[in-house]
Structure formats: C-alpha cells, structure tokens
Design an enzyme around this catalytic site. Structure first.
Site, mmCIF file in Angstrom:
data_model
loop_
_atom_site.group_PDB
_atom_site.id
_atom_site.type_symbol
_atom_site.label_atom_id
_atom_site.label_comp_id
_atom_site.label_asym_id
_atom_site.label_seq_id
_atom_site.Cartn_x
_atom_site.Cartn_y
_atom_site.Cartn_z
ATOM 1 N N LYS A 121 0.693 -1.099 0.065
ATOM 2 C CA LYS A 121 0.118 0.009 0.167
ATOM 3 C C LYS A 121 0.988 1.218 0.062
ATOM 4 O O LYS A 121 0.426 2.116 -0.655
ATOM 5 C CB LYS A 121 -1.006 -0.109 1.340
ATOM 6 C CG LYS A 121 -2.058 -0.818 1.199
ATOM 7 C CD LYS A 121 -2.938 -0.530 2.277
ATOM 8 C CE LYS A 121 -4.145 -1.538 2.372
ATOM 9 N NZ LYS A 121 -5.130 -1.267 3.493
ATOM 10 N N LYS A 204 -9.128 -10.756 -7.895
ATOM 11 C CA LYS A 204 -9.944 -10.864 -6.918
ATOM 12 C C LYS A 204 -10.969 -9.757 -7.002
ATOM 13 O O LYS A 204 -10.785 -8.806 -7.399
ATOM 14 C CB LYS A 204 -9.274 -10.566 -5.370
ATOM 15 C CG LYS A 204 -9.975 -11.054 -4.365
ATOM 16 C CD LYS A 204 -9.146 -11.046 -3.047
ATOM 17 C CE LYS A 204 -9.948 -10.489 -1.851
ATOM 18 N NZ LYS A 204 -8.854 -10.639 -0.747
ATOM 19 N N LYS A 207 -13.139 -3.576 -4.649
ATOM 20 C CA LYS A 207 -13.523 -2.141 -5.014
ATOM 21 C C LYS A 207 -12.307 -1.355 -5.467
ATOM 22 O O LYS A 207 -12.362 -0.754 -6.474
ATOM 23 C CB LYS A 207 -14.092 -1.455 -3.795
ATOM 24 C CG LYS A 207 -14.162 0.212 -3.742
ATOM 25 C CD LYS A 207 -15.241 0.454 -4.510
ATOM 26 C CE LYS A 207 -15.541 1.869 -4.493
ATOM 27 N NZ LYS A 207 -16.454 2.751 -4.880
#
Ligand code: TRP
Length: 349
Positions: A121, A204, A207
């Site tokens: 991230k 996967k 969102k």
C-alpha cells in the site's frame, strides 16, 4: 461429579472486515459474511466494523459515518444476529486504541516494516501520503484481536501475516509480563470461496482493483446486478466447464452459482451441459438477484430507522467493553500503570 452434562464452553472467534466502498460486494459476502453467520451458532462470535482502521487513509467524515452504518446494516441483513453474537463499531470501544499503544511499544520497527500489506500500500501511495497510522495498522489489528481472547480469527489468506503478528505480540507480552493473552489461531477461509472480478476474472473482486462493472454489490439495484452479470467477461470457446486456468470467467460464474445455490460445481456444470454461456448468465443473474434482493431490502429498512440501528450498535459496544476492559486492566497492571477508576458502563456514552 458427572461433567458430561455440562456443555463445553464455546470457543470464541473474532473478525472484522474493512469495507472498501459504500456497499459490501459479493466477494465480501461469500468470502466472509456467510461464514460469520454460520459460525455464530457454533462459536461465541464477536464481529466488528474497523472504523479506526478506515482512517489510515483519508476519509470524508460524513461518508465514513454513513458507511459504518451501511456496513452494519448489511451485516445484520445478511444474517449476523445481534442476539447470537456481539456486533460493534471499533471506535466505540476505546480499549482498542489503548491496547494498541502498549503493543506499539512492544513491536520492533523492522518487524512492522516487514508487513507485506503495508509495503504494497505504501509503495502505491508514495511515502508522503502514507500515514504512520497505516504503518501501525497491523498492531491495532493485534489489539482488536487480543482484547477479546479469541481462539480463532476467521480471515482470508491476505490477513494471515497480521494474525501471525498478533500471535507473536501475545506471546511476547505473556513472556515479558506474565500470562494475559490467549494466543489466537488464524482460521483461514478456503480458496474455493474466492470470487473474482466480473470484468477481470483473474483478479479478486475488490473495490479498489477493478472497474465498478466488475463488482456485484449488495446494495445495488437488482437491474444493475443483472446487467453486470450479463456483461461479465467470458472466455474463448463455448463449452461450460470449470477450469480456472483456461476459463477464469466461466469458472468464476460457476463458483458464484454453486455457492449461492448450495449445489456442488460438478452438478452445476452438469446442469448446463450442452448449453451456451448466455444461458448460464441469464440463470445466474436470477439466482444472484433472488438471493441479494431480500438482503438489500432488509438493509434499507434497517437504515431507515437510524436511531434503532445506532441503539443496537451501542448495545454491542457495551457488551464488547465488558470484555475488553477486563483484559486492558490486566495489561495495564502488568505493565506497571497505576490503577484508575474502573470503567463501568455508566461512563460510556
Ligand atoms: N484488516 C482486516 C481487513 O482488511 C480488518 C480487521 C481489522 C480485522 N482488525 C481485525 C480482521 C481483527 C480480523 C481481526 O479486512
């Protein structure tokens, strides 16, 4: 004394799920929620909405509040039963942040730096927009878990490393200060329940990853859901069979069909033998809409009475605090903090 009539105490499980958008999607539902619902009968189950974790990246305040309620409504509408389990919002239980501080002080900087989710991230966001909160995210997660002394933490494979960290921290604390924590085990959900993006069926369903048209959202209107399924990417060839490598699109649709109908994948393949992709999509659209529509309707009903929803969550937070405050008091005493007035429920809002 004959103890065989005494029911064995139920094992405790605890889990939470970060909602990435304004609605949970089918991956959240089939990958986590249905397991939570099943587990609340067998286990002493504790589920929560990690809103403290949510602010590790910027959030619009009004949207955060609304998303927390929508998430709670979707949990309940999907079958999470506040009579059977404990359901609460993380920020309403101050012990999470308090224990996290103690655990921060037991975690090595290098150890935290090795968390792969943080590395991914922060690499994506760049150092300047990465907060220290994101860095300590897994330590807050350890606090979430350890406060409640659960035996198991049901999560997806992507959370395994975080549960491992909470095990390490529990053991470290117990060794250094004396036994307080149960050392929790990850209960990893099977890969077979993994749902992929409708437009990009090797990724996967998520969102953040794909385009909106790759998602099936619990809160979408039925016609939106049906349309997305009918426009799902399919594969070369025409035969309906399960083959993740060669036919990721069709395999994903078969998985969804199988999980929602409770039929195994072979039977579903048999059912569609000799038929075309379009048939599978049309039937699947009905299956999904029939399954999700009552959930959406129920969630909207719950949201229409916000005061009642907030009341349910406050009851959950009280139940959670009654457990968490005992663990925290033990931790604080062992660390060497002076006793404070005990937090009784009268002090909570
Ligand atoms: N990190 C989890 C997720 O991204 C959410 C989470 C926060 C969690 N605290 C937890 C999961 C404790 C299990 C136990 O979905």
């Amino acid at each position: 004394m004959n103890t065989s009539t005494v029911p064995a105490p139920r094992q405790r499980v605890l889990s939470g799920m970060q909602p990435s958008g304004s609605s949970l999607h089918l991956g959240n539902y089939l990958g986590a929620l249905v397991h939570w619902v099943r587990m609340q009968d067998e286990y002493d189950a504790i589920y929560f909405i990690p809103d403290l974790h949510a602010i590790t990246v910027p959030q619009d305040p009004a949207e955060l509040a609304s998303r927390t309620r929508v998430t709670a409504a979707q949990y309940i509408a999907s079958g999470v039963d506040v009579e059977k389990c404990t359901l609460f919002v993380q920020s309403q239980v101050p012990e999470h942040a308090q224990l996290a501080w103690v655990l921060n002080c037991l975690t090595g900087f290098g150890e935290a730096s090795r968390m792969t989710q943080f590395k991914d991230k922060s690499l994506k966001q760049g150092a300047d927009s990465t907060t220290v909160g994101l860095f300590t995210y897994p330590i807050l997660q350890a606090a979430d878990i350890l406060l409640y002394q659960p035996e198991g933490v049901p999560v997806g494979e992507d959370q395994r490393q975080h549960v491992e960290l909470s095990r390490d921290l529990a053991q470290r604390f117990n060794t250094r200060f004396g036994p307080v924590f149960v050392v929790p085990k990850p209960f990893i959900q099977k890969e077979s329940a993994k749902i992929y993006d409708l437009q990009n069926p090797t990724a996967k369903m998520s969102k953040s990853a794909g385009s909106p048209s790759g998602l099936i959202n619990l809160m979408d209107e039925p016609k939106v859901t049906a349309k997305r399924i009918k426009s799902a990417v399919t594969d070369d060839g025409a035969e309906i069979r399960f083959d993740r490598g060669e036919k990721p699109g069709i395999s994903n649709l078969l998985t969804i069909y199988s999980l929602l109908t409770g039929k195994n994948v072979d039977d579903v393949v048999g059912h569609f033998e000799g038929r075309m992709y379009g048939h599978l999509k049309v039937e699947l659209a009905d299956v999904v809409v029939d399954h999700l529509e009552p959930i959406r309707t129920r969630a909207l009903e719950l949201l229409a009475d916000q005061a009642e929803l907030d009341r349910l969550l406050n009851v959950g937070a009280e139940k959670a605090r009654s457990i968490a405050s005992v663990t925290l008091a033990d931790v604080f005493a062992k660390v060497g903090f002076l006793p404070a007035h005990t937090h009784d429920s009268a002090g909570a809002p």
